[in-house]
Design a protein around this motif. Structure first.
Motif, PDB file in Angstrom:
ATOM      1  N   MET A   1       9.027  -2.730   1.839  1.00 38.56           N
ATOM      2  CA  MET A   1       7.887  -2.021   2.392  1.00 38.56           C
ATOM      3  C   MET A   1       8.099  -1.860   3.898  1.00 38.56           C
ATOM      4  O   MET A   1       8.394  -2.814   4.600  1.00 38.56           O
ATOM      5  CB  MET A   1       6.593  -2.784   2.134  1.00 38.56           C
ATOM      6  N   LEU A   2       7.938  -0.657   4.347  1.00 44.13           N
ATOM      7  CA  LEU A   2       8.048  -0.342   5.764  1.00 44.13           C
ATOM      8  C   LEU A   2       6.710  -0.616   6.444  1.00 44.13           C
ATOM      9  O   LEU A   2       5.672  -0.164   5.986  1.00 44.13           O
ATOM     10  CB  LEU A   2       8.413   1.134   5.933  1.00 44.13           C
ATOM     11  N   LYS A   3       6.754  -1.375   7.515  1.00 47.12           N
ATOM     12  CA  LYS A   3       5.555  -1.633   8.311  1.00 47.12           C
ATOM     13  C   LYS A   3       5.700  -0.913   9.650  1.00 47.12           C
ATOM     14  O   LYS A   3       6.775  -0.929  10.256  1.00 47.12           O
ATOM     15  CB  LYS A   3       5.365  -3.118   8.566  1.00 47.12           C
ATOM     16  N   LEU A   4       4.627  -0.323  10.093  1.00 44.08           N
ATOM     17  CA  LEU A   4       4.643   0.353  11.385  1.00 44.08           C
ATOM     18  C   LEU A   4       5.015  -0.621  12.496  1.00 44.08           C
ATOM     19  O   LEU A   4       5.769  -0.277  13.401  1.00 44.08           O
ATOM     20  CB  LEU A   4       3.287   1.008  11.665  1.00 44.08           C
ATOM     21  N   SER A   5       4.522  -1.838  12.433  1.00 48.33           N
ATOM     22  CA  SER A   5       4.831  -2.823  13.470  1.00 48.33           C
ATOM     23  C   SER A   5       6.332  -3.091  13.551  1.00 48.33           C
ATOM     24  O   SER A   5       6.863  -3.297  14.650  1.00 48.33           O
ATOM     25  CB  SER A   5       4.060  -4.122  13.231  1.00 48.33           C
ATOM     26  N   ASP A   6       7.033  -3.062  12.426  1.00 47.77           N
ATOM     27  CA  ASP A   6       8.484  -3.267  12.436  1.00 47.77           C
ATOM     28  C   ASP A   6       9.193  -2.138  13.183  1.00 47.77           C
ATOM     29  O   ASP A   6      10.147  -2.378  13.924  1.00 47.77           O
ATOM     30  CB  ASP A   6       9.029  -3.357  11.011  1.00 47.77           C
ATOM     31  N   ILE A   7       8.739  -0.910  12.985  1.00 50.03           N
ATOM     32  CA  ILE A   7       9.325   0.225  13.699  1.00 50.03           C
ATOM     33  C   ILE A   7       9.080   0.085  15.207  1.00 50.03           C
ATOM     34  O   ILE A   7       9.977   0.298  16.016  1.00 50.03           O
ATOM     35  CB  ILE A   7       8.746   1.559  13.199  1.00 50.03           C
ATOM     36  N   LEU A   8       7.859  -0.289  15.570  1.00 51.71           N
ATOM     37  CA  LEU A   8       7.518  -0.412  16.990  1.00 51.71           C
ATOM     38  C   LEU A   8       8.320  -1.520  17.667  1.00 51.71           C
ATOM     39  O   LEU A   8       8.794  -1.339  18.793  1.00 51.71           O
ATOM     40  CB  LEU A   8       6.018  -0.656  17.147  1.00 51.71           C
ATOM     41  N   VAL A   9       8.496  -2.638  16.997  1.00 53.20           N
ATOM     42  CA  VAL A   9       9.257  -3.755  17.579  1.00 53.20           C
ATOM     43  C   VAL A   9      10.728  -3.385  17.714  1.00 53.20           C
ATOM     44  O   VAL A   9      11.364  -3.692  18.725  1.00 53.20           O
ATOM     45  CB  VAL A   9       9.078  -5.034  16.729  1.00 53.20           C
ATOM     46  N   ALA A  28      11.872   6.830   6.372  1.00 53.21           N
ATOM     47  CA  ALA A  28      11.462   7.287   5.041  1.00 53.21           C
ATOM     48  C   ALA A  28      12.643   7.897   4.286  1.00 53.21           C
ATOM     49  O   ALA A  28      12.774   7.714   3.072  1.00 53.21           O
ATOM     50  CB  ALA A  28      10.331   8.300   5.158  1.00 53.21           C
ATOM     51  N   ARG A  29      13.518   8.561   5.003  1.00 55.99           N
ATOM     52  CA  ARG A  29      14.682   9.194   4.366  1.00 55.99           C
ATOM     53  C   ARG A  29      15.704   8.178   3.869  1.00 55.99           C
ATOM     54  O   ARG A  29      16.562   8.514   3.057  1.00 55.99           O
ATOM     55  CB  ARG A  29      15.357  10.153   5.344  1.00 55.99           C
ATOM     56  N   THR A  30      15.626   6.940   4.349  1.00 50.65           N
ATOM     57  CA  THR A  30      16.577   5.914   3.908  1.00 50.65           C
ATOM     58  C   THR A  30      16.216   5.361   2.537  1.00 50.65           C
ATOM     59  O   THR A  30      16.940   4.549   1.990  1.00 50.65           O
ATOM     60  CB  THR A  30      16.662   4.749   4.910  1.00 50.65           C
ATOM     61  N   GLY A  31      15.074   5.781   2.002  1.00 53.18           N
ATOM     62  CA  GLY A  31      14.698   5.351   0.664  1.00 53.18           C
ATOM     63  C   GLY A  31      13.486   4.439   0.601  1.00 53.18           C
ATOM     64  O   GLY A  31      13.113   3.991  -0.480  1.00 53.18           O
ATOM     65  N   GLU A  32      12.876   4.162   1.739  1.00 54.97           N
ATOM     66  CA  GLU A  32      11.647   3.356   1.704  1.00 54.97           C
ATOM     67  C   GLU A  32      10.616   4.075   0.857  1.00 54.97           C
ATOM     68  O   GLU A  32      10.465   5.281   0.942  1.00 54.97           O
ATOM     69  CB  GLU A  32      11.086   3.153   3.116  1.00 54.97           C
ATOM     70  N   ARG A  33       9.907   3.322   0.043  1.00 57.60           N
ATOM     71  CA  ARG A  33       8.928   3.945  -0.855  1.00 57.60           C
ATOM     72  C   ARG A  33       7.494   3.690  -0.426  1.00 57.60           C
ATOM     73  O   ARG A  33       6.595   4.414  -0.831  1.00 57.60           O
ATOM     74  CB  ARG A  33       9.150   3.435  -2.271  1.00 57.60           C
ATOM     75  N   PHE A  34       7.291   2.640   0.355  1.00 54.50           N
ATOM     76  CA  PHE A  34       5.933   2.270   0.749  1.00 54.50           C
ATOM     77  C   PHE A  34       5.851   2.112   2.261  1.00 54.50           C
ATOM     78  O   PHE A  34       6.781   1.626   2.891  1.00 54.50           O
ATOM     79  CB  PHE A  34       5.514   0.963   0.068  1.00 54.50           C
ATOM     80  N   PHE A  35       4.723   2.496   2.816  1.00 50.51           N
ATOM     81  CA  PHE A  35       4.504   2.467   4.263  1.00 50.51           C
ATOM     82  C   PHE A  35       3.166   1.814   4.531  1.00 50.51           C
ATOM     83  O   PHE A  35       2.137   2.259   4.008  1.00 50.51           O
ATOM     84  CB  PHE A  35       4.530   3.899   4.801  1.00 50.51           C
ATOM     85  N   ASP A  52      -3.301   9.651   9.700  1.00 49.35           N
ATOM     86  CA  ASP A  52      -2.970  10.778   8.832  1.00 49.35           C
ATOM     87  C   ASP A  52      -1.623  11.385   9.195  1.00 49.35           C
ATOM     88  O   ASP A  52      -0.828  11.746   8.325  1.00 49.35           O
ATOM     89  CB  ASP A  52      -4.045  11.866   8.904  1.00 49.35           C
ATOM     90  N   ARG A  53      -1.363  11.493  10.481  1.00 54.54           N
ATOM     91  CA  ARG A  53      -0.101  12.092  10.930  1.00 54.54           C
ATOM     92  C   ARG A  53       1.100  11.222  10.572  1.00 54.54           C
ATOM     93  O   ARG A  53       2.150  11.735  10.185  1.00 54.54           O
ATOM     94  CB  ARG A  53      -0.153  12.378  12.421  1.00 54.54           C
ATOM     95  N   LEU A  54       0.944   9.899  10.686  1.00 58.71           N
ATOM     96  CA  LEU A  54       2.045   9.012  10.310  1.00 58.71           C
ATOM     97  C   LEU A  54       2.273   9.021   8.801  1.00 58.71           C
ATOM     98  O   LEU A  54       3.421   9.027   8.342  1.00 58.71           O
ATOM     99  CB  LEU A  54       1.784   7.586  10.801  1.00 58.71           C
ATOM    100  N   GLU A  55       1.214   9.032   8.029  1.00 56.68           N
ATOM    101  CA  GLU A  55       1.347   9.123   6.570  1.00 56.68           C
ATOM    102  C   GLU A  55       2.035  10.424   6.178  1.00 56.68           C
ATOM    103  O   GLU A  55       2.892  10.442   5.288  1.00 56.68           O
ATOM    104  CB  GLU A  55      -0.019   9.034   5.892  1.00 56.68           C
ATOM    105  N   ALA A  56       1.660  11.515   6.817  1.00 52.23           N
ATOM    106  CA  ALA A  56       2.283  12.803   6.532  1.00 52.23           C
ATOM    107  C   ALA A  56       3.764  12.785   6.889  1.00 52.23           C
ATOM    108  O   ALA A  56       4.594  13.312   6.147  1.00 52.23           O
ATOM    109  CB  ALA A  56       1.561  13.915   7.285  1.00 52.23           C
ATOM    110  N   ALA A  57       4.106  12.181   8.009  1.00 57.18           N
ATOM    111  CA  ALA A  57       5.503  12.096   8.411  1.00 57.18           C
ATOM    112  C   ALA A  57       6.301  11.273   7.403  1.00 57.18           C
ATOM    113  O   ALA A  57       7.417  11.646   7.015  1.00 57.18           O
ATOM    114  CB  ALA A  57       5.609  11.474   9.805  1.00 57.18           C
ATOM    115  N   PHE A  58       5.734  10.172   6.934  1.00 50.99           N
ATOM    116  CA  PHE A  58       6.414   9.321   5.970  1.00 50.99           C
ATOM    117  C   PHE A  58       6.582  10.033   4.622  1.00 50.99           C
ATOM    118  O   PHE A  58       7.608   9.916   3.969  1.00 50.99           O
ATOM    119  CB  PHE A  58       5.655   8.011   5.778  1.00 50.99           C
ATOM    120  N   SER A  59       5.573  10.773   4.235  1.00 56.14           N
ATOM    121  CA  SER A  59       5.581  11.464   2.940  1.00 56.14           C
ATOM    122  C   SER A  59       6.427  12.736   2.947  1.00 56.14           C
ATOM    123  O   SER A  59       6.621  13.341   1.898  1.00 56.14           O
ATOM    124  CB  SER A  59       4.160  11.833   2.539  1.00 56.14           C
TER     125      SER A  59
END
Length: 63
Positions: A1-9, A28-35, A52-59
């Motif tokens: 599961m991808l967490k936003l905090s992990d990306i920020l850190v 998301a393109r690396t195959g992560e399925r959940f955000f 909403d914008r981050l969800e759209a980017a992930f999806s």
């Protein structure tokens, strides 16, 4: 599961919300399925609809 905090850190050099969007898309393109949005991005340009914008980017709805 991808967490936003992990990306920020892992990417502390980014300075704006607009720089965050491509990072979310790239992970998301690396195959992560959940955000999980577990924190609010700390940037001054973070918009009101940031979740909403981050969800759209992930999806893949934002290119």
């Amino acid at each position: 599961m991808l967490k936003l905090s992990d990306i920020l850190v892992a990417n502390q050099d980014i300075e704006s919300f607009d720089e965050l969007i491509p990072l979310v898309q790239a992970v998301a393109r690396t195959g992560e399925r959940f955000f999980r949005i577990d924190v609010r991005p700390p940037y001054p340009d973070t918009p009101e609809d940031w979740e909403d914008r981050l969800e759209a980017a992930f999806s893949g709805l934002v290119r």
